[in-house]
Design a protein around this motif. Structure first.
Motif, PDB file in Angstrom:
ATOM      1  N   SER A 165       0.812  -1.225   0.000  1.00 56.03           N
ATOM      2  CA  SER A 165       0.000   0.000   0.000  1.00 56.03           C
ATOM      3  C   SER A 165       0.845   1.274   0.000  1.00 56.03           C
ATOM      4  CB  SER A 165      -0.944  -0.006   1.211  1.00 56.03           C
ATOM      5  OG  SER A 165      -0.210   0.035   2.415  1.00 56.03           O
ATOM      6  N   VAL A 166       2.139   1.122  -0.272  1.00 55.44           N
ATOM      7  CA  VAL A 166       3.008   2.301  -0.329  1.00 55.44           C
ATOM      8  C   VAL A 166       4.048   2.082  -1.431  1.00 55.44           C
ATOM      9  CG1 VAL A 166       4.674   1.465   1.383  1.00 55.44           C
ATOM     10  CG2 VAL A 166       4.348   3.917   1.093  1.00 55.44           C
ATOM     11  N   GLY A 167       4.415   3.165  -2.109  1.00 59.25           N
ATOM     12  CA  GLY A 167       5.408   3.061  -3.175  1.00 59.25           C
ATOM     13  C   GLY A 167       6.803   2.839  -2.633  1.00 59.25           C
ATOM     14  N   LEU A 168       7.644   2.207  -3.424  1.00 59.68           N
ATOM     15  CA  LEU A 168       9.018   1.918  -3.003  1.00 59.68           C
ATOM     16  C   LEU A 168       9.806   3.187  -2.728  1.00 59.68           C
ATOM     17  CD1 LEU A 168      10.009  -1.012  -5.419  1.00 59.68           C
ATOM     18  CD2 LEU A 168       9.178  -1.155  -3.077  1.00 59.68           C
ATOM     19  N   ASP A 169       9.640   4.186  -3.585  1.00 61.18           N
ATOM     20  CA  ASP A 169      10.375   5.443  -3.400  1.00 61.18           C
ATOM     21  C   ASP A 169       9.961   6.131  -2.103  1.00 61.18           C
ATOM     22  OD1 ASP A 169      11.897   5.182  -5.711  1.00 61.18           O
ATOM     23  OD2 ASP A 169      10.381   6.171  -6.957  1.00 61.18           O
TER      24      ASP A 169
ATOM     25  N   VAL B 145      18.705  -0.188   7.739  1.00 56.52           N
ATOM     26  CA  VAL B 145      19.604  -0.358   6.590  1.00 56.52           C
ATOM     27  C   VAL B 145      19.199  -1.592   5.777  1.00 56.52           C
ATOM     28  CG1 VAL B 145      21.987  -0.924   5.920  1.00 56.52           C
ATOM     29  CG2 VAL B 145      21.552   0.889   7.590  1.00 56.52           C
ATOM     30  N   ALA B 146      18.919  -2.701   6.450  1.00 56.19           N
ATOM     31  CA  ALA B 146      18.500  -3.927   5.759  1.00 56.19           C
ATOM     32  C   ALA B 146      17.194  -3.681   5.003  1.00 56.19           C
ATOM     33  CB  ALA B 146      18.343  -5.081   6.748  1.00 56.19           C
ATOM     34  N   ASN B 147      16.287  -2.926   5.599  1.00 58.82           N
ATOM     35  CA  ASN B 147      15.019  -2.643   4.932  1.00 58.82           C
ATOM     36  C   ASN B 147      15.233  -1.770   3.700  1.00 58.82           C
ATOM     37  OD1 ASN B 147      12.241  -1.112   4.578  1.00 58.82           O
ATOM     38  ND2 ASN B 147      11.869  -3.018   5.685  1.00 58.82           N
ATOM     39  N   THR B 148      16.144  -0.816   3.791  1.00 60.66           N
ATOM     40  CA  THR B 148      16.457   0.034   2.638  1.00 60.66           C
ATOM     41  C   THR B 148      17.080  -0.805   1.518  1.00 60.66           C
ATOM     42  OG1 THR B 148      16.773   1.915   4.121  1.00 60.66           O
ATOM     43  CG2 THR B 148      17.716   2.114   1.916  1.00 60.66           C
ATOM     44  N   GLU B 149      17.962  -1.741   1.898  1.00 61.35           N
ATOM     45  CA  GLU B 149      18.563  -2.642   0.904  1.00 61.35           C
ATOM     46  C   GLU B 149      17.471  -3.496   0.252  1.00 61.35           C
ATOM     47  OE1 GLU B 149      21.460  -4.682   3.306  1.00 61.35           O
ATOM     48  OE2 GLU B 149      22.945  -3.088   3.089  1.00 61.35           O
ATOM     49  N   TYR B 150      16.518  -3.946   1.063  1.00 53.04           N
ATOM     50  CA  TYR B 150      15.380  -4.714   0.556  1.00 53.04           C
ATOM     51  C   TYR B 150      14.634  -3.911  -0.515  1.00 53.04           C
ATOM     52  CZ  TYR B 150      10.327  -5.742   0.731  1.00 53.04           C
ATOM     53  OH  TYR B 150       9.007  -5.958   0.414  1.00 53.04           O
ATOM     54  N   LEU B 151      14.349  -2.651  -0.200  1.00 48.29           N
ATOM     55  CA  LEU B 151      13.602  -1.801  -1.138  1.00 48.29           C
ATOM     56  C   LEU B 151      14.387  -1.586  -2.428  1.00 48.29           C
ATOM     57  CD1 LEU B 151      12.302   0.777   1.479  1.00 48.29           C
ATOM     58  CD2 LEU B 151      10.897  -0.848   0.187  1.00 48.29           C
ATOM     59  N   ASN B 152      15.708  -1.358  -2.303  1.00 49.37           N
ATOM     60  CA  ASN B 152      16.532  -1.143  -3.488  1.00 49.37           C
ATOM     61  C   ASN B 152      16.620  -2.396  -4.358  1.00 49.37           C
ATOM     62  OD1 ASN B 152      17.095   1.617  -3.128  1.00 49.37           O
ATOM     63  ND2 ASN B 152      18.684   1.126  -1.624  1.00 49.37           N
ATOM     64  N   LEU B 153      16.690  -3.569  -3.731  1.00 54.70           N
ATOM     65  CA  LEU B 153      16.713  -4.822  -4.492  1.00 54.70           C
ATOM     66  C   LEU B 153      15.376  -5.035  -5.207  1.00 54.70           C
ATOM     67  CD1 LEU B 153      18.610  -7.083  -1.934  1.00 54.70           C
ATOM     68  CD2 LEU B 153      19.401  -6.520  -4.247  1.00 54.70           C
TER      69      LEU B 153
ATOM     70  N   LYS C 172      13.373  -2.679  -6.225  1.00 59.06           N
ATOM     71  CA  LYS C 172      13.367  -1.736  -7.357  1.00 59.06           C
ATOM     72  C   LYS C 172      14.101  -2.325  -8.551  1.00 59.06           C
ATOM     73  CE  LYS C 172      13.468   2.678  -4.934  1.00 59.06           C
ATOM     74  NZ  LYS C 172      14.314   3.860  -4.705  1.00 59.06           N
ATOM     75  N   ASP C 173      15.174  -3.073  -8.262  1.00 56.36           N
ATOM     76  CA  ASP C 173      15.978  -3.683  -9.325  1.00 56.36           C
ATOM     77  C   ASP C 173      15.379  -5.002  -9.816  1.00 56.36           C
ATOM     78  OD1 ASP C 173      17.698  -1.553  -9.009  1.00 56.36           O
ATOM     79  OD2 ASP C 173      19.126  -2.649  -7.767  1.00 56.36           O
ATOM     80  N   GLY C 174      14.213  -5.363  -9.270  1.00 54.53           N
ATOM     81  CA  GLY C 174      13.533  -6.584  -9.695  1.00 54.53           C
ATOM     82  C   GLY C 174      14.142  -7.868  -9.144  1.00 54.53           C
ATOM     83  N   LEU C 175      14.959  -7.761  -8.110  1.00 52.23           N
ATOM     84  CA  LEU C 175      15.611  -8.938  -7.530  1.00 52.23           C
ATOM     85  C   LEU C 175      14.813  -9.417  -6.314  1.00 52.23           C
ATOM     86  CD1 LEU C 175      19.221  -7.473  -7.772  1.00 52.23           C
ATOM     87  CD2 LEU C 175      18.215  -9.186  -9.291  1.00 52.23           C
ATOM     88  N   LYS C 176      13.777 -10.199  -6.582  1.00 57.21           N
ATOM     89  CA  LYS C 176      12.829 -10.570  -5.526  1.00 57.21           C
ATOM     90  C   LYS C 176      13.426 -11.475  -4.442  1.00 57.21           C
ATOM     91  CE  LYS C 176       8.201  -9.866  -7.306  1.00 57.21           C
ATOM     92  NZ  LYS C 176       8.358  -9.046  -8.498  1.00 57.21           N
ATOM     93  N   GLU C 177      14.207 -12.486  -4.845  1.00 61.87           N
ATOM     94  CA  GLU C 177      14.737 -13.419  -3.828  1.00 61.87           C
ATOM     95  C   GLU C 177      15.722 -12.767  -2.867  1.00 61.87           C
ATOM     96  OE1 GLU C 177      15.929 -17.507  -4.659  1.00 61.87           O
ATOM     97  OE2 GLU C 177      14.275 -17.588  -6.124  1.00 61.87           O
ATOM     98  N   PRO C 178      16.768 -12.096  -3.383  1.00 62.93           N
ATOM     99  CA  PRO C 178      17.673 -11.418  -2.438  1.00 62.93           C
ATOM    100  C   PRO C 178      16.925 -10.360  -1.616  1.00 62.93           C
ATOM    101  CG  PRO C 178      18.513 -11.249  -4.713  1.00 62.93           C
ATOM    102  CD  PRO C 178      17.207 -11.950  -4.772  1.00 62.93           C
ATOM    103  N   ALA C 179      15.929  -9.742  -2.217  1.00 59.83           N
ATOM    104  CA  ALA C 179      15.132  -8.736  -1.508  1.00 59.83           C
ATOM    105  C   ALA C 179      14.433  -9.387  -0.313  1.00 59.83           C
ATOM    106  CB  ALA C 179      14.107  -8.102  -2.446  1.00 59.83           C
TER     107      ALA C 179
END
Length: 140
Positions: A39-43, A91-99, A101-108
């Motif tokens: 319910s919220v955008g990644l950005d 920090v881990a959550n921010t990395e999750y969001l960035n992954l 965004k890059d379409g990397l679902k598993e590492p995210a």
């Protein structure tokens, strides 16, 4: 001019630090809930997490500057370490969001789980410190 703080002064500052950190915790949990519901955008999430990271940094530095009486050094150290755990979760959550965004679902997903694990670890230690501070503030 005072060199150190009294035990009571220090514990009151610790209480304020815990309160400020607790507010950030609630905001983090709300953001993670919004993320998992989609319910919220990644950005927007990234921006909110960045604000929290800055707030936690400020809380950390303000608290770190305190000069606790020797019998309170342990609480001081514990609380600083606990804030670091919360920062690691952010920090881990921010990395999750960035992954994501890059379409990397598993590492995210791994980063999201790491973020949530750190949040749990934080909560355990956080409530432990609240009890310790409250116990020490009680008049004997």
């Amino acid at each position: 001019f005072m060199f150190g703080m009294t035990k009571k002064q220090f514990l009151k500052k610790s209480k304020k630090c815990l309160k400020d950190t607790g507010i950030e915790l609630l905001i983090i949990r709300e953001i993670i809930n919004q993320e998992t519901r989609g319910s919220v955008g990644l950005d927007e999430s990234c921006q909110k997490m960045e604000n929290i990271r800055k707030n936690l940094e400020e809380i950390f530095f303000q608290y770190e500057k305190l000069n606790p009486p020797s019998k309170c050094k342990k609480i001081h150290f514990k609380l600083l370490n606990t804030i670091i755990i919360l920062q690691e979760s952010v920090v881990a959550n921010t990395e999750y969001l960035n992954l994501l965004k890059d379409g990397l679902k598993e590492p995210a997903q791994d980063k999201l789980e790491k973020s949530i694990d750190k949040l749990e670890k934080f909560r355990e230690k956080y409530y432990e410190i609240i009890r310790e501070v409250d116990l020490n503030l009680k008049p004997r």
